[in-house]
Motif scaffolding. Structure first.
Motif, PDB file in Angstrom:
ATOM      1  N   ILE A 108       0.843  -1.195   0.000  1.00 37.29           N
ATOM      2  CA  ILE A 108       0.000   0.000   0.000  1.00 37.29           C
ATOM      3  C   ILE A 108       0.879   1.247   0.000  1.00 37.29           C
ATOM      4  O   ILE A 108       2.022   1.228   0.464  1.00 37.29           O
ATOM      5  CB  ILE A 108      -0.962   0.019   1.205  1.00 37.29           C
ATOM      6  N   THR A 109       0.341   2.359  -0.499  1.00 37.87           N
ATOM      7  CA  THR A 109       1.084   3.607  -0.618  1.00 37.87           C
ATOM      8  C   THR A 109       0.936   4.459   0.647  1.00 37.87           C
ATOM      9  O   THR A 109       0.145   4.145   1.538  1.00 37.87           O
ATOM     10  CB  THR A 109       0.566   4.421  -1.815  1.00 37.87           C
ATOM     11  N   ASP A 110       1.688   5.571   0.702  1.00 36.22           N
ATOM     12  CA  ASP A 110       1.546   6.502   1.814  1.00 36.22           C
ATOM     13  C   ASP A 110       0.127   7.054   1.881  1.00 36.22           C
ATOM     14  O   ASP A 110      -0.436   7.234   2.967  1.00 36.22           O
ATOM     15  CB  ASP A 110       2.535   7.676   1.660  1.00 36.22           C
ATOM     16  N   GLY A 111      -0.451   7.340   0.716  1.00 37.65           N
ATOM     17  CA  GLY A 111      -1.809   7.876   0.690  1.00 37.65           C
ATOM     18  C   GLY A 111      -2.824   6.886   1.243  1.00 37.65           C
ATOM     19  O   GLY A 111      -3.720   7.266   2.006  1.00 37.65           O
ATOM     20  N   GLN A 112      -2.711   5.629   0.861  1.00 35.87           N
ATOM     21  CA  GLN A 112      -3.621   4.606   1.389  1.00 35.87           C
ATOM     22  C   GLN A 112      -3.426   4.431   2.896  1.00 35.87           C
ATOM     23  O   GLN A 112      -4.390   4.255   3.642  1.00 35.87           O
ATOM     24  CB  GLN A 112      -3.383   3.279   0.667  1.00 35.87           C
ATOM     25  N   LEU A 113      -2.178   4.502   3.339  1.00 36.07           N
ATOM     26  CA  LEU A 113      -1.895   4.391   4.765  1.00 36.07           C
ATOM     27  C   LEU A 113      -2.510   5.561   5.527  1.00 36.07           C
ATOM     28  O   LEU A 113      -3.078   5.394   6.611  1.00 36.07           O
ATOM     29  CB  LEU A 113      -0.376   4.359   4.981  1.00 36.07           C
ATOM     30  N   GLY A 114      -2.417   6.768   4.943  1.00 36.80           N
ATOM     31  CA  GLY A 114      -3.002   7.946   5.577  1.00 36.80           C
ATOM     32  C   GLY A 114      -4.510   7.852   5.685  1.00 36.80           C
ATOM     33  O   GLY A 114      -5.097   8.281   6.684  1.00 36.80           O
ATOM     34  N   LEU A 115      -5.151   7.274   4.678  1.00 31.71           N
ATOM     35  CA  LEU A 115      -6.606   7.115   4.716  1.00 31.71           C
ATOM     36  C   LEU A 115      -7.042   6.136   5.806  1.00 31.71           C
ATOM     37  O   LEU A 115      -8.027   6.367   6.508  1.00 31.71           O
ATOM     38  CB  LEU A 115      -7.115   6.635   3.354  1.00 31.71           C
ATOM     39  N   ILE A 116      -6.300   5.037   5.963  1.00 32.81           N
ATOM     40  CA  ILE A 116      -6.664   4.059   6.991  1.00 32.81           C
ATOM     41  C   ILE A 116      -6.528   4.666   8.378  1.00 32.81           C
ATOM     42  O   ILE A 116      -7.400   4.539   9.231  1.00 32.81           O
ATOM     43  CB  ILE A 116      -5.775   2.800   6.915  1.00 32.81           C
ATOM     44  N   GLY A 117      -5.403   5.338   8.623  1.00 31.71           N
ATOM     45  CA  GLY A 117      -5.166   5.922   9.937  1.00 31.71           C
ATOM     46  C   GLY A 117      -5.873   7.240  10.147  1.00 31.71           C
ATOM     47  O   GLY A 117      -5.971   7.709  11.285  1.00 31.71           O
ATOM     48  N   GLY A 118      -6.378   7.832   9.074  1.00 32.91           N
ATOM     49  CA  GLY A 118      -7.017   9.135   9.157  1.00 32.91           C
ATOM     50  C   GLY A 118      -8.513   9.091   8.891  1.00 32.91           C
ATOM     51  O   GLY A 118      -9.314   8.774   9.770  1.00 32.91           O
TER      52      GLY A 118
END
Length: 438
Positions: A55-65
Motif C-alpha cells: 500500500i502507498t503513503d496515501g492509502q496508509l493515511g486514509l486508513i489511519g485518518g
C-alpha cells in the motif's frame, strides 16, 4: 436495592475515599493506554504493513485518518448521548471489548480492504471509550483537582504510544507485524472485563458546587448539541484543539516511517529511542499542563487558552528543526521538546469543556469535543500528509514525506490564533456575570 446501589455509587466518589478515586483513575488510564496503543499500531508498523500488503503513503493515511475518523468521531456523539442516560462504566467496558476484538482482526487482515474494515471497527469501538471516561473522572474528583486528574488520564496516549512503539517495533523486527495486533487485542478483552468488575458508576454532579436546587432533569440530545455548537468557548476550544491535532496526528502517524526513511533509523532503534522520546516528551507535556491549569485557573480561566497558545508558539521552531536536521539523534532531541510543548492543549481543552457544561451534558459534550477536534486532526491530518507525500513523490521529490511534514507548519499558526481568540472570549466572560453555556 436501588438505595443500596445509589449509596455504593456515591461512596466511590466521596472525598474521604482517595484510594477508590485512585483505582478508578488508574484503571481508566490503562484503558486509554490500550485505546491509543491500538490506534497507533498502524503508524508504528507502517513499514512492514506497506511491504506486506503493498500500500502507498496515501492509502496508509486514509486508513489511519479519514476512514478511522468517520467511525470514531461520529459514533462518539450518539454514544455520548446514550452514556449520559445509562451506566457509563458499562459503556466503557463494552467499547473496550469491541475495539480489542477489531484489533485482533487487523492482525488477521490479508488484504487492504480487510484492513480498512477492521480499522473502521476499531474506530467504532474506541468512540465509546474516552467521552464516558472524561465524565466518570469529572464526577470522581472535585473541582480544583480535575485538571491534574485529567492530565494523568491523558497520559494514556504517551504511555500507549511508547509501549506500542517498543512492543510493536520489537515484534515486527523479531517476528511479524500481525502478532502485535493479536496480542494487544487479547489484552484489551481481558481489561474490558476488569473495568466492569472494578469500577462503580459515580453519581452525576455529586462533587459539583451546587448553587440552588439540584439538577434532576436530563438534557435532550439536540438541546445539548445546539448548546455546544452555539457556545463560542466550546467551539473555539474544539477547533483550536483540532488544528493542533492536525499537526500531532499528521506527524504521529508517519513519524516512524519518516525516521526510517529520512533519518536512517532501524526498527530496533525505533523500539528503544523513539519510544523513549514519546514517553518522556508527551508525558511531561500532559503532567506539566495539568498542574499549570489547576494552579493558574483559580486566578483566571484564560489559562485554558493562553497555555496552549504559548506552548505551540514555542514548539514551532523546534518542529521545523526536527524535520530538517539530518541525523536521527539530533532529530529525536528536538522531537522530545516538540512533543512536550505540543500536548499542552489537551488537558486544558478537556477540563474547560467539562467545567463549562452541566453534569448531565458532560459525556455528550466530551463526545462533541472529540468529534470536532478528532475529525479535523485525526481525520484530516494523516490523510493530508499521506496524500501530500504521494503528490510530491509523483512530481519527482526524493524526500516527499519530509516535504509533506514541512507543510504542516502553518497549522501551528492557525491553532495559535484560535487559542488567542478563545482567550479574548474567556477574558470578556470573566467581566460578565453571565455565561454562554446553558
Amino acid at each position: 436495592m436501588d438505595s443500596l446501589a445509589s449509596g455504593a455509587a456515591r461512596s466511590s466518589v466521596m472525598p474521604d475515599a482517595p484510594a477508590r478515586r485512585a483505582v478508578v483513575l488508574i484503571v481508566l488510564t490503562f484503558v486509554y493506554v490500550l485505546n491509543f496503543l491500538d490506534r497507533q499500531l498502524l503508524g508504528i508498523l507502517a513499514k512492514p504493513i506497506q511491504d506486506s500488503l503493498h500500500i502507498t503513503d496515501g492509502q496508509l493515511g486514509l486508513i489511519g485518518g479519514l476512514y478511522f475518523a468517520l467511525f470514531y468521531c461520529f459514533i462518539a456523539v450518539p454514544v455520548g448521548w446514550f452514556a449520559d442516560r445509562t451506566n457509563r462504566v458499562t459503556i466503557v467496558s463494552l467499547a473496550c471489548t469491541i475495539w480489542s476484538a477489531a484489533t485482533i482482526c487487523c492482525g488477521l487482515a490479508a488484504t487492504y480492504p480487510q484492513l480498512v474494515a477492521a480499522r473502521m471497527l476499531v474506530g467504532f469501538g474506541e468512540a465509546g471509550g474516552v467521552p464516558p471516561s472524561y465524565a466518570i473522572i469529572t464526577d470522581t474528583y472535585p473541582p480544583g483537582r480535575r485538571g491534574t486528574a485529567l492530565s494523568i488520564y491523558n497520559l494514556g496516549p504517551p504511555i500507549g504510544a511508547a509501549i506500542g512503539i517498543a512492543f510493536g517495533a520489537s515484534i515486527a523486527a523479531a517476528f511479524d507485524w500481525r502478532y502485535a495486533f493479536v496480542t494487544i487485542g487479547i489484552v484489551g478483552v481481558v481489561t474490558a472485563i476488569v473495568v466492569r468488575l472494578v469500577i462503580r458508576e459515580p453519581a452525576r454532579g455529586g462533587l459539583d458546587v451546587v448553587t440552588g436546587a439540584p439538577l434532576v432533569r436530563k438534557s435532550a440530545f439536540w438541546q445539548t448539541v445546539w448548546m455546544f455548537l452555539s457556545n463560542p468557548v466550546l467551539m473555539l476550544a474544539s477547533v483550536g484543539s483540532g488544528a493542533t491535532q492536525f499537526v500531532t496526528y499528521g506527524l504521529g502517524n508517519f513519524a516512524v516511517l519518516f525516521l526510517i526513511r529520512e533519518k536512517g533509523m532501524t526498527l530496533n532503534q525505533i523500539a528503544i529511542w523513539y519510544a523513549l522520546v514519546v514517553a518522556v516528551g508527551m508525558s511531561a507535556g500532559m503532567l506539566v499542563s495539568g498542574r499549570v491549569i489547576d494552579r493558574l485557573s483559580r486566578r483566571s480561566r484564560q489559562v485554558y487558552a493562553i497555555g496552549p497558545a504559548l506552548s505551540l508558539a514555542a514548539a514551532l521552531p523546534f518542529y521545523i528543526a526536527f524535520v530538517w536536521v539530518p541525523s536521527w539523534p539530533a532529530a529525536l532531541v528536538l522531537l522530545t521538546v516538540v512533543m512536550l510543548l505540543n500536548y499542552f492543549y489537551l488537558s486544558a481543552s478537556v477540563a474547560l469543556v467539562q467545567e463549562e457544561v452541566r453534569p448531565d451534558q458532560r459525556v455528550l459534550s466530551g463526545a462533541l469535543l472529540l468529534l470536532v477536534m478528532n475529525f479535523i486532526g485525526l481525520g484530516l491530518g494523516p490523510t493530508y500528509v499521506g496524500a501530500a507525500s504521494d503528490y510530491f513523490a509523483r512530481h519527482g521529490s526524493a524526500h516527499s514525506l519530509q516535504v509533506a511534514l514541512y507543510t504542516l507548519a502553518p497549522a501551528y499558526l492557525v491553532a495559535i490564533a484560535l487559542f488567542l481568540w478563545l482567550s479574548r472570549i474567556l477574558r470578556a466572560h470573566s467581566r460578565s456575570p453571565e455565561k454562554v453555556a446553558a
